[in-house]
Write a protein that holds these residues in place. Structure first.
Motif, PDB file in Angstrom:
ATOM      1  N   THR A 144     -15.091 -28.570   1.274  1.00 41.48           N
ATOM      2  CA  THR A 144     -14.885 -27.570   0.219  1.00 41.48           C
ATOM      3  C   THR A 144     -14.648 -28.243  -1.120  1.00 41.48           C
ATOM      4  N   ALA A 145     -13.853 -29.315  -1.140  1.00 38.54           N
ATOM      5  CA  ALA A 145     -13.594 -30.031  -2.392  1.00 38.54           C
ATOM      6  C   ALA A 145     -14.874 -30.645  -2.937  1.00 38.54           C
TER       7      ALA A 145
ATOM      8  N   ALA B  77      -6.735 -30.960  -7.205  1.00 38.85           N
ATOM      9  CA  ALA B  77      -6.672 -31.256  -5.773  1.00 38.85           C
ATOM     10  C   ALA B  77      -6.600 -29.946  -5.010  1.00 38.85           C
ATOM     11  N   LEU B  78      -7.211 -29.931  -3.840  1.00 34.10           N
ATOM     12  CA  LEU B  78      -7.295 -28.756  -2.981  1.00 34.10           C
ATOM     13  C   LEU B  78      -6.692 -29.109  -1.625  1.00 34.10           C
ATOM     14  N   SER B  79      -5.906 -28.214  -1.036  1.00 30.72           N
ATOM     15  CA  SER B  79      -5.301 -28.557   0.252  1.00 30.72           C
ATOM     16  C   SER B  79      -5.124 -27.339   1.132  1.00 30.72           C
ATOM     17  N   VAL B  80      -4.911 -27.613   2.420  1.00 35.62           N
ATOM     18  CA  VAL B  80      -4.461 -26.628   3.404  1.00 35.62           C
ATOM     19  C   VAL B  80      -3.107 -27.081   3.906  1.00 35.62           C
ATOM     20  N   VAL B  81      -2.153 -26.164   3.954  1.00 40.39           N
ATOM     21  CA  VAL B  81      -0.814 -26.428   4.498  1.00 40.39           C
ATOM     22  C   VAL B  81      -0.645 -25.539   5.714  1.00 40.39           C
ATOM     23  N   ALA B  82      -0.284 -26.165   6.856  1.00 42.26           N
ATOM     24  CA  ALA B  82      -0.223 -25.430   8.120  1.00 42.26           C
ATOM     25  C   ALA B  82       0.905 -25.977   8.992  1.00 42.26           C
ATOM     26  N   PRO B  83       1.329 -25.217   9.999  1.00 44.98           N
ATOM     27  CA  PRO B  83       2.349 -25.724  10.920  1.00 44.98           C
ATOM     28  C   PRO B  83       1.861 -26.974  11.641  1.00 44.98           C
TER      29      PRO B  83
ATOM     30  N   TYR C 134     -14.445 -20.858  -3.615  1.00 49.64           N
ATOM     31  CA  TYR C 134     -14.354 -21.950  -2.647  1.00 49.64           C
ATOM     32  C   TYR C 134     -13.019 -21.897  -1.910  1.00 49.64           C
ATOM     33  N   MET C 135     -11.952 -21.570  -2.627  1.00 47.71           N
ATOM     34  CA  MET C 135     -10.661 -21.401  -1.978  1.00 47.71           C
ATOM     35  C   MET C 135     -10.702 -20.260  -0.967  1.00 47.71           C
TER      36      MET C 135
ATOM     37  N   HIS D  13     -10.562 -18.269   4.606  1.00 47.99           N
ATOM     38  CA  HIS D  13     -11.092 -17.481   5.714  1.00 47.99           C
ATOM     39  C   HIS D  13     -11.346 -18.353   6.939  1.00 47.99           C
ATOM     40  N   VAL D  14     -11.632 -19.618   6.727  1.00 47.72           N
ATOM     41  CA  VAL D  14     -11.846 -20.536   7.848  1.00 47.72           C
ATOM     42  C   VAL D  14     -10.531 -20.941   8.492  1.00 47.72           C
ATOM     43  N   THR D  15      -9.511 -21.182   7.676  1.00 49.32           N
ATOM     44  CA  THR D  15      -8.259 -21.738   8.198  1.00 49.32           C
ATOM     45  C   THR D  15      -7.169 -20.711   8.461  1.00 49.32           C
ATOM     46  N   ARG D  16      -7.129 -19.636   7.672  1.00 51.34           N
ATOM     47  CA  ARG D  16      -6.083 -18.609   7.760  1.00 51.34           C
ATOM     48  C   ARG D  16      -4.696 -19.224   7.620  1.00 51.34           C
ATOM     49  N   GLN D  17      -4.557 -20.185   6.705  1.00 50.38           N
ATOM     50  CA  GLN D  17      -3.285 -20.840   6.427  1.00 50.38           C
ATOM     51  C   GLN D  17      -3.031 -20.760   4.921  1.00 50.38           C
ATOM     52  N   HIS D  18      -2.142 -21.605   4.409  1.00 57.12           N
ATOM     53  CA  HIS D  18      -1.934 -21.704   2.968  1.00 57.12           C
ATOM     54  C   HIS D  18      -3.008 -22.603   2.369  1.00 57.12           C
ATOM     55  N   VAL D  19      -3.655 -22.139   1.325  1.00 58.47           N
ATOM     56  CA  VAL D  19      -4.622 -22.956   0.577  1.00 58.47           C
ATOM     57  C   VAL D  19      -4.061 -23.129  -0.830  1.00 58.47           C
ATOM     58  N   LEU D  20      -3.875 -24.389  -1.231  1.00 51.71           N
ATOM     59  CA  LEU D  20      -3.281 -24.697  -2.532  1.00 51.71           C
ATOM     60  C   LEU D  20      -4.296 -25.361  -3.440  1.00 51.71           C
ATOM     61  N   PHE D  21      -4.173 -25.074  -4.744  1.00 53.69           N
ATOM     62  CA  PHE D  21      -5.029 -25.690  -5.760  1.00 53.69           C
ATOM     63  C   PHE D  21      -4.132 -26.108  -6.913  1.00 53.69           C
ATOM     64  N   ALA D  22      -4.133 -27.395  -7.250  1.00 55.29           N
ATOM     65  CA  ALA D  22      -3.185 -27.912  -8.233  1.00 55.29           C
ATOM     66  C   ALA D  22      -3.847 -28.900  -9.173  1.00 55.29           C
ATOM     67  N   VAL D  23      -3.245 -29.045 -10.344  1.00 54.17           N
ATOM     68  CA  VAL D  23      -3.666 -30.048 -11.325  1.00 54.17           C
ATOM     69  C   VAL D  23      -2.452 -30.901 -11.665  1.00 54.17           C
ATOM     70  N   ARG D  24      -2.716 -32.074 -12.222  1.00 53.74           N
ATOM     71  CA  ARG D  24      -1.617 -32.940 -12.658  1.00 53.74           C
ATOM     72  C   ARG D  24      -1.295 -32.641 -14.113  1.00 53.74           C
ATOM     73  N   ASP D  25      -0.011 -32.452 -14.384  1.00 50.42           N
ATOM     74  CA  ASP D  25       0.468 -32.286 -15.755  1.00 50.42           C
ATOM     75  C   ASP D  25       1.498 -33.382 -15.988  1.00 50.42           C
ATOM     76  N   GLN D  26       1.049 -34.472 -16.604  1.00 50.86           N
ATOM     77  CA  GLN D  26       1.867 -35.659 -16.804  1.00 50.86           C
ATOM     78  C   GLN D  26       2.371 -36.170 -15.460  1.00 50.86           C
TER      79      GLN D  26
END
Length: 267
Positions: A248-249, A226-232, A101-102, A107-120
Motif C-alpha cells: 500500500t505504501a 509513514a503508513l502503518s497497521v496497529v493490531a493485537p 489507499y488507507m 478493509h483488508v486488515t480491519r485494524q487501526h491504520v495510521l498515517f503520519a508525517v514528521r514535524d521536527q
C-alpha cells in the motif's frame, strides 16, 4: 503538546519583548488530548502567561474564531483553526491523496491504520482509521508522538536527517519507545534495520500487547510520510500485515510520483 509553552520569567511577567503571536501560540499549544476544554485560570497556568494577559489574548482569539467558549465558560479550540489547518499541504493535502489507499488497507486488515508525517522531532498523526471492535489505542488525529514510540515514528526517524536521528538516539530512554528497544544502541540498530528492510516492526506490551508494521511513503526519493497497521500481538500466530502495508505504501508513493502531487506532499 507539552505544558508551559511560554514559561514566565521573574515576577509573573511574560518574557520581555515576547511577540504577541508567540504568546497566542503558547496559549493554543496548552490544549491537548487531556485538556480539550480549559478555564481562564487553567490557560494562564499551563501557558505560563499572567491571567490578565491571558484574558486579553483569549478575547482576541475568540474574536477571530480561533477559540470558542462553552456554556460553562470554559475555552475550547475554535473551528477557524480547523479551517486553516485543512489547507496545510503536508496535512490535509497529503491526507486527501492517501485516504483511498488507507481505506483499502483498512478493509483488508480491519485494524487501526495510521498515517503520519514528521514535524521536527515528533510524529504528527494526520489520519487514523479504526475498526469498531479493534483494540483500544490512545492515538488521535492531530496528536503528537515521540518518533520512537510507534512504527510510523520509527520509519520517519530512520529516514530523517542525521542530526534529527542523533538527537533522538542521545535522548532515548526505555519506556518512551518500542518495548524491545532498551538502549540508545538498540535504537541505532533498529533504525539501520528499518532502512535496510524499508519497513519497521514494533511491539508494545503495556497496557495491551500490540504490534505495528509501518512503511515509508515517498515523494520521489524523499520520505514524506509513514503508513502503518496497529493490531493485537497474539504471539507466533499474529497475522502478518507487513506485505499489505508495504504494498500500500509503494502504491501511494507511485501515485504521488505519477500525478504530480509532489507540491501537495512538500508544500
Amino acid at each position: 503538546m507539552s505544558e508551559g509553552g511560554a514559561r514566565r520569567r521573574g515576577g509573573g511577567r511574560p518574557p520581555e519583548g515576547q511577540p504577541v503571536i508567540d504568546r497566542a501560540f503558547a496559549l493554543l499549544a496548552s490544549f491537548d488530548g487531556d485538556h480539550r476544554a480549559q478555564t481562564l485560570a487553567e490557560l494562564a497556568r499551563r501557558c505560563g502567561i499572567p491571567r490578565s494577559s491571558t484574558l486579553r489574548l483569549a478575547r482576541s482569539l475568540l474574536g477571530v474564531g480561533a477559540l470558542e467558549r462553552l456554556d460553562d465558560g470554559r475555552y475550547v479550540v475554535g473551528l477557524r483553526l480547523l479551517e486553516a489547518a485543512s489547507l496545510a499541504p503536508r496535512g490535509h493535502g497529503l491526507r486527501t491523496v492517501a485516504m483511498p489507499y488507507m481505506e483499502d488497507l483498512f478493509h483488508v486488515t480491519r485494524q487501526h491504520v495510521l498515517f503520519a508525517v514528521r514535524d521536527q522531532g515528533e510524529a504528527l498523526l494526520v489520519e487514523r482509521l479504526s475498526a469498531r471492535d479493534a483494540s483500544p489505542v490512545r492515538y488521535r488525529v492531530g496528536g503528537r508522538l515521540p518518533l520512537t514510540s510507534t512504527g510510523v515514528g520509527l520509519v520517519l526517524l530512520a529516514f530523517a536527517p542525521p542530526a534529527v536521528q542523533e538527537e533522538a538516539i542521545a535522548a532515548y530512554e526505555p519506556g518512551h519507545g518500542d518495548d524491545d528497544i532498551r538502549t540508545p544502541d538498540d535504537l541505532r540498530g533498529v533504525l539501520a534495520e528499518v532502512r535496510r528492510g524499508d519497513h519497521a516492526v514494533g511491539r508494545r506490551y503495556r497496557p495491551f500487547r500490540m504490534t505495528t508494521v509501518a512503511a515509508p511513503v515517498r515523494d520521489g526519493e524523499a520520505v514524506v510520510a509513514a503508513l502503518s497497521v496497529v493490531a493485537p500481538d497474539t504471539g507466533p500466530g499474529t497475522p502478518g500485515y507487513g506485505p499489505a502495508v508495504r504494498a500500500t505504501a509503494r502504491a501511494l508513493s507511485r501515485r504521488l510520483a505519477e500525478d504530480g502531487s509532489q507540491a501537495v506532499a512538500r508544500g
